[in-house]
Design an enzyme around this catalytic site. Structure first.
Site, PDB file in Angstrom:
ATOM      1  N   SER A 159     -18.269 104.957 -65.244  1.00 40.53           N
ATOM      2  CA  SER A 159     -17.929 104.917 -66.501  1.00 40.53           C
ATOM      3  C   SER A 159     -18.807 105.790 -67.355  1.00 40.53           C
ATOM      4  CB  SER A 159     -17.958 103.454 -67.080  1.00 40.53           C
ATOM      5  OG  SER A 159     -17.207 102.570 -66.507  1.00 40.53           O
ATOM      6  N   ARG A 326      10.550  73.229 -54.412  1.00 45.19           N
ATOM      7  CA  ARG A 326       9.865  72.653 -53.560  1.00 45.19           C
ATOM      8  C   ARG A 326       9.604  71.085 -54.062  1.00 45.19           C
ATOM      9  NH1 ARG A 326       7.198  70.713 -49.578  1.00 45.19           N
ATOM     10  NH2 ARG A 326       5.405  71.930 -48.615  1.00 45.19           N
ATOM     11  N   GLU A 439     -10.083 103.721 -64.795  1.00 43.64           N
ATOM     12  CA  GLU A 439      -9.921 103.962 -66.101  1.00 43.64           C
ATOM     13  C   GLU A 439     -10.406 103.259 -66.913  1.00 43.64           C
ATOM     14  OE1 GLU A 439      -7.594 106.435 -66.807  1.00 43.64           O
ATOM     15  OE2 GLU A 439      -7.302 106.814 -64.521  1.00 43.64           O
ATOM     16  N   ASP A 441     -14.151 100.594 -66.464  1.00 41.07           N
ATOM     17  CA  ASP A 441     -14.637  99.118 -65.944  1.00 41.07           C
ATOM     18  C   ASP A 441     -14.425  98.247 -67.417  1.00 41.07           C
ATOM     19  OD1 ASP A 441     -16.392  97.594 -64.104  1.00 41.07           O
ATOM     20  OD2 ASP A 441     -17.044  97.113 -66.097  1.00 41.07           O
TER      21      ASP A 441
END
Length: 700
Positions: A159, A326, A439, A441
């Protein structure tokens, strides 16, 4: 999309019939946003089997498949929207991102590899280069004749781009730059396309000329011979190998030893070197120049924000469909088992994340509009670009963390079936894991946001004494939040009138939630401003130590600010909903999002006197009431996402579970009706006990 659930069964006996209805078609179009037509095109493409991830491939097989899929995208005109019209593009920056992020539902590896080629490598040439660079290289980048890399990150610096160690030193006599990675930590690392496919790269390095380092600049560098695939002289590298996800991408490492690069390969929009080595730039400040160059590449963060939202939508669609079919445990009946989504806990674990996904989706559309405004030139001032950077840095962490949390919760909510590869939860989560890192942290990005908040705070309160700062609260005098920048500016100089305390009485009201959420952000920022006041007068070491002492609080404040942005975006979207039933249901969902944020941070509100203990206890009750209201509309809310079976691709979301459950219920009903079914031992014991009690009351 097939509706596989009997909705009358959802509502149940005794439920009032006057339920608000959701206009799923209209809501779906609203969610698609300004570039709806392009999203439809992209989803049609993402639904094609040719682009789907095939589970179980080796990483080499997966890489080969994804590389072939890139050409499929080119052939179908899916990757050129952002490029200049005179080169065959469409100059459509927002539409390009809107279409690109939909690829995540086909295969995240495809989305990211396409992003490397056209969103990073191609975009860097377009935005950092000039017309000659565009003419020379963009056509080949666009049609995939030049597969490329975006070589910024180094093993030793991720970074912290400003501190990368690769150098590009200008040789006046030869008229060339010489690239070097002086030590192992300076190798370019985790670089997509570097291991196999990349023929060229945009390499970021410290530009040195005439003995002066002018900071990080970008250079177009040929990596491999296109005929043999062998590295060019001085270029070396290795494969990063198998990763925790995204194994369809050939990430690798690159290093350079006296690699000679023509002077004209410097991407010179923001800094140029003349033949004699003289450096010039239209931006005098080195710091501002650096951030301007990096700001042109913000689209990576914007697209990850949208892709993370899309993945959350896919997961919730599968999990909520399954939960309406379910059945487990006969809690309220001796013969019928409960549908999972009728359990309160199941509702809370899925509906709160559904609300968060809607909030993130609406916030992303605002970010995408801001991005398009800047890159189209409609609103492209320095302040606009700073606002875009900050907004992207605020929203990308929240949406990527939310996606990981949602995928995990949906996996668990679907039990063992959720762990099967055929239902995609585990695969999607593995692939999206690194979205929280690349892109930018997430934690580092939030620190950037915090610094911007502090800077804006300092400007706003520059001439106000500390007593006022300690007392100020959020004001609603204007009746609405004020958009001064990309950040929300809602603070007002006023004495404490008790407005926040009054708002706490109306937790379920829009203005009550706004006041509580905004007050938290403003109070946290004010506290940090007071704690760090005067830090600029300290030595560098002392200033850094003071900042580090409060780093956790700063990042918490930035996250609270980003959450407020999402809540505001959701609220803004409500104003655009025309159908009354849809608006009512979405308002419940927005309230669930707001109250969930308050519940998550309830300790802060209690400790800071914003909520009383008695009022704090009601937050959970309000949430539970909203869950009941939202329950009948859960299928409509995920149907509005607009993803078909070809996008969801989860076996448990196809209606197969309903068929199994219906078969089982029919079997037991027939067995009971026949009179031939065996008696349950518990029934026999209960009957015997009853007979004994009767005998005791009436002895012979």
């Amino acid at each position: 999309m097939t509706d596989v659930v009997d909705r009358s069964a959802i509502l149940g006996a005794g439920t009032p019939t006057a339920q608000p209805a959701v206009d799923t078609a209209a809501l779906g179009e609203q969610l698609l946003g300004k570039w709806a037509a392009i999203r439809h095109q992209a989803r049609d493409l993402a639904g094609r089997p040719e682009l789907h991830k095939t589970e179980g491939l080796t990483h080499t097989e997966h890489r080969s498949r994804v590389t072939g899929q890139l050409q499929f995208l080119v052939d179908n005109g899916a990757v050129h929207r952002a490029f200049p019209a005179h080169l065959g593009g469409a100059d459509n920056h927002g539409g390009n991102i809107a279409g690109f992020e939909e690829l995540v539902v086909a295969d995240p590896s495809l989305q990211i590899k396409a992003g490397v080629q056209w969103g990073l490598f191609g975009s860097a040439v377009m935005h950092l280069g000039t017309e000659t660079h565009h003419t020379n290289w963009l056509p080949g980048i666009m049609n995939l004749d030049i597969p490329g890399c975006f070589a910024m990150t180094e093993t030793g610096h991720g970074s912290d781009v400003a501190s990368i160690a690769t150098t590009a030193t200008y040789n006046n006599a030869a008229g060339e730059f010489v690239l070097n990675t002086p030590f192992r930590a300076a190798w370019k690392d985790y670089i997509g396309n570097a291991a196999i496919d990349g023929l060229a790269a945009v390499v970021f390095a410290q530009l040195i000329t005439n003995g002066v380092n002018h900071g990080v600049h970008a250079f177009y560098v040929e990596l491999r011979d296109p005929k043999t695939g062998a590295f060019r002289p001085g270029v070396g590298g290795e494969d990063d190998g198998i990763k925790g996800g995204l194994n369809g991408i050939d990430n690798g490492r690159l290093h350079f030893t006296n690699v000679r690069v023509p002077r004209t390969n410097l991407l010179n929009r923001y800094g140029d070197v003349a033949a004699d080595g003289t450096y010039t730039s239209p931006i005098a400040s080195p710091g501002r120049r650096f951030f301007t160059m990096l700001g042109t590449l913000v689209q990576g963060r914007v697209s990850l924000d949208g892709a993370a939202v899309a993945a959350s939508k896919v997961a919730l669609t599968a999990a909520i469909r399954y939960a309406t079919e379910r059945r487990q445990f006969n809690a309220s009946s001796h013969t019928e088992e409960e549908v999972l989504l009728d359990y309160q806990r199941h509702q809370k674990r899925l509906f709160t994340r559904l609300a968060g996904t809607y909030a993130a989706s609406f916030a992303h559309e605002q970010l995408l509009q801001k991005f398009d405004d800047v890159f189209s030139g409609a609103h492209d001032t320095d302040e606009d670009r700073q606002d875009l950077e900050t907004l992207a840095a605020a929203l990308k962490p929240l949406s990527t963390w939310h996606a990981l949390d949602t995928l995990q919760e949906c996996r668990e909510a679907c039990g063992g079936a959720g762990f099967l590869a055929e239902n995609r939860f585990a695969s999607l989560r593995a692939d999206l894991d690194v979205y929280a890192t690349f892109e930018g942290d997430n934690t580092v990005l939030l620190q950037l946001v915090a610094k911007r908040l502090l800077a804006d705070y300092a400007k706003e309160f520059r001439n106000v004494d500390f007593g006022v700062l300690a007392r100020y609260v959020v004001g609603q005098a204007t009746g609405a939040a004020i958009h001064r920048t990309g950040l929300r500016q809602v603070a007002q100089f006023m004495a404490d009138t008790g407005s926040v305390q009054r708002a706490a009485i109306a937790l379920r009201d829009e203005e009550g939630q706004r006041a509580l959420l905004t007050d938290r952000v403003q109070t946290m920022v004010a506290g940090m401003g007071a704690a760090l006041k005067g830090s600029n007068k300290l030595s560098q070491e002392q200033g850094a130590a003071l900042f580090n002492q409060h780093q956790n609080e700063l990042i918490d404040a930035a996250q609270a600010h980003a959450e407020l942005l999402q809540w505001e975006a959701f609220t803004d979207a409500l104003a655009d909903v025309e159908d009354p039933g849809t608006k009512k249901v979405l308002t419940w969902l927005r309230d669930l999002f707001g109250l969930s944020l308050i519940e998550k941070n309830l300790s802060w509100y209690l400790m800071n006197g914003r909520l009383s203990m008695q009022r704090g206890r009601t937050v959970g009750d309000y949430i539970n009431r909203l869950l009941v209201k939202i329950r009948p509309h859960a299928l409509d809310l995920v149907a509005a996402f607009g993803y078909g079976d070809e996008h969801i691709r989860a076996a448990i979301a196809t209606g197969a579970e309903k068929e199994r459950q219906d078969e089982a219920r029919a079997y037991f009903r027939a067995s009971r009706a026949s009179g031939r079914s065996p008696m349950d031992e518990k029934v026999l014991i209960a009957r015997a006990a009853g007979q004994r009690r009767a005998g005791a009351r009436h002895p012979a």
